[in-house]
Design a protein around this motif. Structure first.
Motif, PDB file in Angstrom:
ATOM      1  N   GLU A  17       0.511  -1.129   0.034  1.00  0.00           N
ATOM      2  CA  GLU A  17       0.108  -0.069  -0.088  1.00  0.00           C
ATOM      3  C   GLU A  17       0.831   1.279  -0.103  1.00  0.00           C
ATOM      4  O   GLU A  17       0.574   2.282  -0.574  1.00  0.00           O
ATOM      5  CB  GLU A  17      -0.724  -0.093   1.220  1.00  0.00           C
ATOM      6  N   VAL A  18       2.037   1.236   0.709  1.00  0.00           N
ATOM      7  CA  VAL A  18       2.980   2.318   0.605  1.00  0.00           C
ATOM      8  C   VAL A  18       3.609   2.380  -0.779  1.00  0.00           C
ATOM      9  O   VAL A  18       3.864   3.653  -1.364  1.00  0.00           O
ATOM     10  CB  VAL A  18       4.009   2.164   1.774  1.00  0.00           C
ATOM     11  N   ALA A  19       4.136   1.168  -1.383  1.00  0.00           N
ATOM     12  CA  ALA A  19       4.752   1.110  -2.646  1.00  0.00           C
ATOM     13  C   ALA A  19       3.959   1.686  -3.642  1.00  0.00           C
ATOM     14  O   ALA A  19       4.314   2.043  -4.907  1.00  0.00           O
ATOM     15  CB  ALA A  19       5.377  -0.153  -3.009  1.00  0.00           C
ATOM     16  N   ALA A  20       2.579   1.476  -3.724  1.00  0.00           N
ATOM     17  CA  ALA A  20       1.518   1.600  -4.706  1.00  0.00           C
ATOM     18  C   ALA A  20       2.040   0.955  -6.017  1.00  0.00           C
ATOM     19  O   ALA A  20       2.397  -0.235  -5.863  1.00  0.00           O
ATOM     20  CB  ALA A  20       1.456   3.212  -4.851  1.00  0.00           C
ATOM     21  N   GLY A  21       2.171   1.877  -7.172  1.00  0.00           N
ATOM     22  CA  GLY A  21       2.572   1.252  -8.472  1.00  0.00           C
ATOM     23  C   GLY A  21       3.926   0.447  -8.308  1.00  0.00           C
ATOM     24  O   GLY A  21       3.984  -0.390  -9.360  1.00  0.00           O
ATOM     25  N   ALA A  22       4.613   0.805  -7.557  1.00  0.00           N
ATOM     26  CA  ALA A  22       6.147   0.390  -7.354  1.00  0.00           C
ATOM     27  C   ALA A  22       6.101  -1.123  -6.815  1.00  0.00           C
ATOM     28  O   ALA A  22       7.140  -1.734  -6.437  1.00  0.00           O
ATOM     29  CB  ALA A  22       7.420   1.322  -6.947  1.00  0.00           C
ATOM     30  N   ALA A  23       4.943  -1.361  -6.221  1.00  0.00           N
ATOM     31  CA  ALA A  23       5.078  -2.662  -5.298  1.00  0.00           C
ATOM     32  C   ALA A  23       5.438  -3.935  -5.908  1.00  0.00           C
ATOM     33  O   ALA A  23       6.371  -4.684  -5.039  1.00  0.00           O
ATOM     34  CB  ALA A  23       3.158  -2.980  -5.198  1.00  0.00           C
ATOM     35  N   PRO A  24       5.339  -4.113  -7.173  1.00  0.00           N
ATOM     36  CA  PRO A  24       5.951  -5.741  -7.597  1.00  0.00           C
ATOM     37  C   PRO A  24       7.528  -5.454  -7.970  1.00  0.00           C
ATOM     38  O   PRO A  24       7.900  -6.583  -7.615  1.00  0.00           O
ATOM     39  CB  PRO A  24       5.570  -5.369  -9.344  1.00  0.00           C
ATOM     40  N   GLU A  25       8.124  -4.312  -7.664  1.00  0.00           N
ATOM     41  CA  GLU A  25       9.565  -4.285  -7.658  1.00  0.00           C
ATOM     42  C   GLU A  25      10.028  -5.143  -6.197  1.00  0.00           C
ATOM     43  O   GLU A  25      11.082  -5.413  -6.152  1.00  0.00           O
ATOM     44  CB  GLU A  25      10.085  -2.866  -7.613  1.00  0.00           C
ATOM     45  N   MET A  26       9.189  -5.196  -5.235  1.00  0.00           N
ATOM     46  CA  MET A  26       9.672  -5.596  -3.874  1.00  0.00           C
ATOM     47  C   MET A  26       9.051  -7.098  -3.674  1.00  0.00           C
ATOM     48  O   MET A  26       9.287  -7.702  -2.743  1.00  0.00           O
ATOM     49  CB  MET A  26       9.189  -5.035  -2.909  1.00  0.00           C
ATOM     50  N   ASP A  27       8.466  -7.839  -4.821  1.00  0.00           N
ATOM     51  CA  ASP A  27       7.599  -9.012  -4.434  1.00  0.00           C
ATOM     52  C   ASP A  27       8.825  -9.888  -3.937  1.00  0.00           C
ATOM     53  O   ASP A  27       8.508 -10.725  -3.331  1.00  0.00           O
ATOM     54  CB  ASP A  27       7.288  -9.347  -5.686  1.00  0.00           C
ATOM     55  N   ALA A  28       9.973 -10.189  -4.789  1.00  0.00           N
ATOM     56  CA  ALA A  28      11.150 -11.023  -4.395  1.00  0.00           C
ATOM     57  C   ALA A  28      11.454 -10.872  -2.923  1.00  0.00           C
ATOM     58  O   ALA A  28      11.670 -11.897  -2.287  1.00  0.00           O
ATOM     59  CB  ALA A  28      12.139 -11.048  -5.377  1.00  0.00           C
ATOM     60  N   ALA A  29      11.727  -9.712  -2.526  1.00  0.00           N
ATOM     61  CA  ALA A  29      12.154  -9.324  -1.000  1.00  0.00           C
ATOM     62  C   ALA A  29      10.869  -9.708  -0.036  1.00  0.00           C
ATOM     63  O   ALA A  29      11.086 -10.516   0.933  1.00  0.00           O
ATOM     64  CB  ALA A  29      12.550  -8.056  -0.721  1.00  0.00           C
ATOM     65  N   ARG A  71       1.127   6.675   8.338  1.00  0.00           N
ATOM     66  CA  ARG A  71       0.650   7.760   8.025  1.00  0.00           C
ATOM     67  C   ARG A  71       1.814   8.844   7.387  1.00  0.00           C
ATOM     68  O   ARG A  71       1.647   9.679   6.522  1.00  0.00           O
ATOM     69  CB  ARG A  71      -0.284   8.409   9.038  1.00  0.00           C
ATOM     70  N   GLY A  72       3.043   8.616   8.092  1.00  0.00           N
ATOM     71  CA  GLY A  72       4.006   9.626   7.732  1.00  0.00           C
ATOM     72  C   GLY A  72       4.541   9.253   6.216  1.00  0.00           C
ATOM     73  O   GLY A  72       5.145  10.012   5.910  1.00  0.00           O
ATOM     74  N   PHE A  73       4.026   8.198   5.694  1.00  0.00           N
ATOM     75  CA  PHE A  73       4.389   7.977   4.156  1.00  0.00           C
ATOM     76  C   PHE A  73       3.239   7.798   3.150  1.00  0.00           C
ATOM     77  O   PHE A  73       3.497   7.398   2.253  1.00  0.00           O
ATOM     78  CB  PHE A  73       5.239   6.343   4.215  1.00  0.00           C
ATOM     79  N   GLY A  74       2.173   8.501   3.899  1.00  0.00           N
ATOM     80  CA  GLY A  74       0.924   8.985   3.024  1.00  0.00           C
ATOM     81  C   GLY A  74       0.016   8.008   3.061  1.00  0.00           C
ATOM     82  O   GLY A  74      -0.935   7.903   2.154  1.00  0.00           O
ATOM     83  N   VAL A  75       0.123   6.896   3.686  1.00  0.00           N
ATOM     84  CA  VAL A  75      -0.818   5.777   3.652  1.00  0.00           C
ATOM     85  C   VAL A  75      -1.662   5.674   5.195  1.00  0.00           C
ATOM     86  O   VAL A  75      -0.775   5.578   6.141  1.00  0.00           O
ATOM     87  CB  VAL A  75      -0.396   4.440   3.243  1.00  0.00           C
ATOM     88  N   ASP A  76      -2.848   5.802   5.227  1.00  0.00           N
ATOM     89  CA  ASP A  76      -3.641   5.911   6.257  1.00  0.00           C
ATOM     90  C   ASP A  76      -3.671   4.440   6.907  1.00  0.00           C
ATOM     91  O   ASP A  76      -4.934   3.878   6.552  1.00  0.00           O
ATOM     92  CB  ASP A  76      -4.825   6.728   6.492  1.00  0.00           C
ATOM     93  N   MET A  77      -2.699   3.530   7.271  1.00  0.00           N
ATOM     94  CA  MET A  77      -2.765   2.247   7.568  1.00  0.00           C
ATOM     95  C   MET A  77      -2.031   2.007   8.995  1.00  0.00           C
ATOM     96  O   MET A  77      -1.030   2.470   9.111  1.00  0.00           O
ATOM     97  CB  MET A  77      -2.096   1.572   6.359  1.00  0.00           C
TER      98      MET A  77
END
Length: 238
Positions: A17-29, A71-77
């Motif tokens: 949710e923080v990574a948004a559109g870049a989320a797939p780049e961290m799938d392996a991690a 929240r400090g990273f723009g996501v209310d989670m």
């Protein structure tokens, strides 16, 4: 005594949710972190301690049930460090590194042991880190650690710390030492160099080294890459 450890990176970008559109780049991690947490569960610890970098110069503890957020990273989670126990929890929020750890535990459905959190100031001297680790290792008969922290932030010109030619060798030694559960090598990591390279994981890794003294664990390197110019390492000790 320490019976298992998982070493994971702590960028909030690990949370989709923080990574948004870049989320797939961290799938392996993320997949490697899930595997590392599986090693913790298989060890059946009496206590899990989540250790991660924090801004303060010393150490700060966080009881089970403490809240964190992105929240400090723009996501209310919001996340919570394990289930509430009915006792009062810290009014302080988890530092970002421990919030990412709490998210990993929620994601994998951790319910195997009581949890504590420890935020370690990034400038904390190596000997104080290892002493904190020894204290943790003596807290229960079977202790597991989830150790959050990143390697250098200077692997490319677009990295947060720009390019530093010392970063790649430093990260290679970090990955080797953590992958081999080489306690002596982890203790020997240069705190000044780590700070210059913006490696947030140095202090937490040396807490792990202190906890692992005499434990005779073997390691496995599950992931090592620098997708954003920041070194991310995932390892499991058992």
């Amino acid at each position: 005594m320490l019976v298992a450890a998982a070493v994971c990176p702590c960028p909030p970008l690990l949370v989709p949710e923080v990574a948004a559109g870049a989320a797939p780049e961290m799938d392996a991690a993320r997949a490697a972190c899930t595997d590392a947490l599986g090693v913790l569960a298989a060890a059946r610890p009496d206590l899990l301690v989540v250790v991660g970098p924090a801004e303060q110069s010393g150490r700060g503890s966080f009881p089970q049930g403490t809240l964190g957020s992105f929240r400090g990273f723009g996501v209310d989670m919001a996340v919570r460090l394990g289930p509430t126990t009915g006792h009062s929890v810290s009014e302080r929020e988890l530092p970002p590194s421990l919030a990412v750890g709490a998210w990993l535990l929620e994601r994998t459905g951790w319910a195997d042991a009581p949890i504590e959190g420890l935020g370690v100031g990034e400038p904390l001297a190596p000997e104080r880190c290892t002493e904190a680790g020894r204290v943790i290792g003596a807290k229960a008969g079977r202790v597991a650690l989830l150790v959050m922290g990143d390697a250098s932030a200077c692997r490319t010109v677009k990295a947060p710390g720009y390019l530093d030619e010392r970063a790649a060798p430093f990260d290679a030694e970090v990955a080797r030492a953590l992958g081999a559960a080489d306690v002596a090598a982890v203790k020997a990591l240069d705190a000044e160099l780590a700070q210059e390279l913006k490696a947030s994981g140095r202090a937490p890794w040396q807490v792990l080294a202190g906890a692992a003294e005499g434990a005779n664990l073997t390691g496995a390197l599950l992931y090592e890459d620098a997708p954003y110019g920041v070194g991310y390492v995932v390892a499991a000790w058992s």
